[in-house]
Scaffold this motif. Structure first.
Motif, PDB file in Angstrom:
ATOM      1  N   SER A   1      15.112 -57.972 -17.928  1.00 14.29           N
ATOM      2  CA  SER A   1      13.155 -57.776 -18.127  1.00 14.29           C
ATOM      3  C   SER A   1      12.432 -57.039 -17.375  1.00 14.29           C
ATOM      4  CB  SER A   1      12.693 -59.226 -17.647  1.00 14.29           C
ATOM      5  OG  SER A   1      11.557 -59.402 -18.663  1.00 14.29           O
ATOM      6  N   ALA A   2      12.779 -56.815 -15.770  1.00 15.09           N
ATOM      7  CA  ALA A   2      11.959 -56.564 -14.426  1.00 15.09           C
ATOM      8  C   ALA A   2      11.872 -55.107 -14.505  1.00 15.09           C
ATOM      9  CB  ALA A   2      12.369 -56.980 -13.391  1.00 15.09           C
ATOM     10  N   GLN A   3      13.329 -54.545 -15.296  1.00 20.60           N
ATOM     11  CA  GLN A   3      13.783 -52.844 -14.642  1.00 20.60           C
ATOM     12  C   GLN A   3      12.708 -52.019 -16.409  1.00 20.60           C
ATOM     13  OE1 GLN A   3      17.932 -52.440 -15.754  1.00 20.60           O
ATOM     14  NE2 GLN A   3      17.921 -51.290 -13.411  1.00 20.60           N
ATOM     15  N   HIS A   4      12.370 -53.561 -17.630  1.00 19.71           N
ATOM     16  CA  HIS A   4      11.835 -52.477 -18.313  1.00 19.71           C
ATOM     17  C   HIS A   4      10.652 -53.556 -17.989  1.00 19.71           C
ATOM     18  CE1 HIS A   4      15.931 -51.457 -19.530  1.00 19.71           C
ATOM     19  NE2 HIS A   4      15.672 -50.626 -19.702  1.00 19.71           N
ATOM     20  N   GLY A   5       9.942 -53.353 -16.524  1.00 18.09           N
ATOM     21  CA  GLY A   5       8.510 -53.802 -17.141  1.00 18.09           C
ATOM     22  C   GLY A   5       7.717 -54.639 -17.860  1.00 18.09           C
ATOM     23  N   GLY A   6       9.381 -55.801 -17.765  1.00 22.50           N
ATOM     24  CA  GLY A   6       8.543 -56.989 -18.089  1.00 22.50           C
ATOM     25  C   GLY A   6       8.873 -57.762 -19.885  1.00 22.50           C
ATOM     26  N   SER A   7       9.521 -56.187 -20.225  1.00 23.44           N
ATOM     27  CA  SER A   7       9.505 -56.425 -21.612  1.00 23.44           C
ATOM     28  C   SER A   7      11.111 -56.262 -21.638  1.00 23.44           C
ATOM     29  CB  SER A   7       8.756 -56.021 -22.384  1.00 23.44           C
ATOM     30  OG  SER A   7       9.215 -55.550 -23.495  1.00 23.44           O
ATOM     31  N   VAL A   8      11.795 -56.715 -22.379  1.00 28.15           N
ATOM     32  CA  VAL A   8      13.166 -55.522 -22.346  1.00 28.15           C
ATOM     33  C   VAL A   8      13.782 -54.762 -23.768  1.00 28.15           C
ATOM     34  CG1 VAL A   8      15.353 -57.454 -21.388  1.00 28.15           C
ATOM     35  CG2 VAL A   8      14.043 -58.553 -23.421  1.00 28.15           C
ATOM     36  N   THR A   9      12.507 -55.703 -24.534  1.00 25.23           N
ATOM     37  CA  THR A   9      12.663 -55.496 -26.185  1.00 25.23           C
ATOM     38  C   THR A   9      11.955 -54.677 -26.934  1.00 25.23           C
ATOM     39  OG1 THR A   9      11.639 -57.520 -27.172  1.00 25.23           O
ATOM     40  CG2 THR A   9      13.746 -57.144 -27.180  1.00 25.23           C
ATOM     41  N   SER A  10      10.873 -53.854 -26.429  1.00 24.01           N
ATOM     42  CA  SER A  10      10.575 -52.309 -26.474  1.00 24.01           C
ATOM     43  C   SER A  10      11.543 -51.329 -27.339  1.00 24.01           C
ATOM     44  CB  SER A  10       9.707 -51.555 -25.633  1.00 24.01           C
ATOM     45  OG  SER A  10       9.335 -50.485 -26.367  1.00 24.01           O
TER      46      SER A  10
ATOM     47  N   PHE B   1      16.276 -49.890 -26.380  1.00 25.94           N
ATOM     48  CA  PHE B   1      17.685 -50.257 -27.230  1.00 25.94           C
ATOM     49  C   PHE B   1      18.194 -49.232 -26.236  1.00 25.94           C
ATOM     50  CE2 PHE B   1      15.453 -53.771 -28.865  1.00 25.94           C
ATOM     51  CZ  PHE B   1      16.139 -54.642 -28.573  1.00 25.94           C
ATOM     52  N   PRO B   2      18.733 -48.581 -26.450  1.00 26.01           N
ATOM     53  CA  PRO B   2      19.763 -47.152 -25.922  1.00 26.01           C
ATOM     54  C   PRO B   2      19.764 -47.207 -24.533  1.00 26.01           C
ATOM     55  CG  PRO B   2      18.406 -46.127 -27.753  1.00 26.01           C
ATOM     56  CD  PRO B   2      17.550 -46.777 -27.618  1.00 26.01           C
TER      57      PRO B   2
ATOM     58  N   VAL C   1      12.249 -58.634 -31.136  1.00 30.30           N
ATOM     59  CA  VAL C   1      12.159 -57.380 -32.074  1.00 30.30           C
ATOM     60  C   VAL C   1      10.921 -57.475 -33.674  1.00 30.30           C
ATOM     61  CG1 VAL C   1      13.899 -55.730 -33.055  1.00 30.30           C
ATOM     62  CG2 VAL C   1      14.395 -56.931 -30.546  1.00 30.30           C
ATOM     63  N   GLU C   2      11.247 -58.265 -34.176  1.00 29.80           N
ATOM     64  CA  GLU C   2      10.926 -58.448 -35.596  1.00 29.80           C
ATOM     65  C   GLU C   2       9.534 -58.566 -35.583  1.00 29.80           C
ATOM     66  OE1 GLU C   2      11.609 -62.318 -37.260  1.00 29.80           O
ATOM     67  OE2 GLU C   2       9.241 -61.702 -39.247  1.00 29.80           O
ATOM     68  N   ARG C   3       8.680 -58.460 -33.885  1.00 20.48           N
ATOM     69  CA  ARG C   3       7.287 -58.374 -33.897  1.00 20.48           C
ATOM     70  C   ARG C   3       6.890 -56.882 -33.546  1.00 20.48           C
ATOM     71  NH1 ARG C   3       7.332 -63.374 -31.711  1.00 20.48           N
ATOM     72  NH2 ARG C   3       7.602 -62.865 -29.838  1.00 20.48           N
ATOM     73  N   ASP C   4       7.489 -56.047 -32.273  1.00 16.44           N
ATOM     74  CA  ASP C   4       7.726 -54.602 -31.636  1.00 16.44           C
ATOM     75  C   ASP C   4       7.726 -54.164 -33.429  1.00 16.44           C
ATOM     76  OD1 ASP C   4       7.633 -55.413 -29.577  1.00 16.44           O
ATOM     77  OD2 ASP C   4       9.210 -55.214 -29.196  1.00 16.44           O
TER      78      ASP C   4
END
Lengths: 193, 193
Positions: free
Chosen positions: B74-83, B87-88, B133-136
């Motif tokens: 999560s930290a690596q992706h600016g606090g959000s894992v799921t943009s 995913f790739p 992911v559903e919200r994204d």
């Protein structure tokens, strides 16, 4: 073989099948860790030593149960498990057998360790399954039933991936519909309007 | 807290993180079954009893390692894992950490048993992940970036399903590209030409 030997052989096959059915029930209820050969033998009404006439140990028994499940699925679908349209139906069948489905999910994950007794079984199974689905996709693409902007190999990986992945979601949340997920991925693969 | 207490607290946090890093290495190399608290303590150069100041047992330690991996992703992706587009990249990251990835695959499958100590962790994680992911997806559909003939919930289940399922294929066959599979499913979800 003479008639008597043939009868003994057939009886052995039948007995083995019955033991697999009982073992599947025990594995499904107790999980791999909770299952003991003693327990399986007890349920079958035989001595544990007799079980060793048929299976060399617990992991061998597990592999035999899994292979038998494949065979039964295959027989149900006219000898081919992997006609694309069958996938939602197989998922529906699995929803009605939660214990065996959970066993399969856990076994396929734990057997990723190369030293696991079922490792070769699963590696071979994935390779065979992906190859078969890939050929089905290529055929469906040639008939205009699947979009052609995805390689058959990649489409096969997605279908098999969704099948395994949705199983996990369903095991954590039984409200998940496995057949619906399989239908969704097939719909995404349909030729574009 | 006084300065001294704060220092002790910070040191405890730091020490815990270091223990998680060591435990992750041991779990990755030995698997869950092969890991013992004794071994983790030895590698950390502390007594096994000291480890119990931080973790109540092996399953608690495993859950802590998994939660820590989530936090780092999560930290690596600016606090959000799921943009969705991440995913790739997450799959690529996982390919570079095969031990932890295998641990995660095995733990998520074995913890489907309700009596497993990590069961609640994974159930909550899936529910949170699928919801995010559903919200994204819904947002991307509103922006015209994802086709609208699939419900956001169903698309979320497919993406997360492919993520878990392709992991298994990769563990049996390292020639599998996990990022490519994630890119494929995102491409299938793109608006139809």
């Amino acid at each position: 073989m003479g008639t008597k030997a043939q009868g003994t052989y057939a009886k052995g096959i039948e007995r083995r099948r019955e033991l697999l059915r009982i073992a599947a029930e025990v594995f499904a209820a107790e999980g791999f860790e909770g299952t003991t050969l003693k327990l399986v033998a007890e349920r079958a009404g035989i001595k544990e030593a007799t079980l060793f006439h048929y299976f060399s140990g617990k992991q061998d028994l597990l592999t035999a149960v899994l292979a038998d499940r494949d065979e039964q699925n295959s027989a149900q679908h006219g000898g081919s498990v992997t006609s694309l349209a069958d996938f939602p139906g197989i998922a529906e069948h699995n929803e009605r057998h939660p214990g065996l489905t959970a066993l399969f999910a856990v076994a396929s994950a734990t057997a990723t360790r190369p030293d696991h007794a079922a490792h070769d079984y699963f590696r071979t199974r994935y390779s065979w399954l992906l190859g078969t689905v890939e050929r089905d996709i290529a055929g469906a693409q040639a008939r205009g039933e699947i979009r052609t902007d995805i390689a058959p190999e990649d489409a096969a990986r997605l279908i098999v991936g969704v099948f395994d992945g949705i199983q996990l979601q369903w095991l954590y949340d039984p409200a998940t519909s496995m057949p619906a997920a399989l239908s969704s991925v097939l719909r995404l693969l349909a030729p574009q309007g």
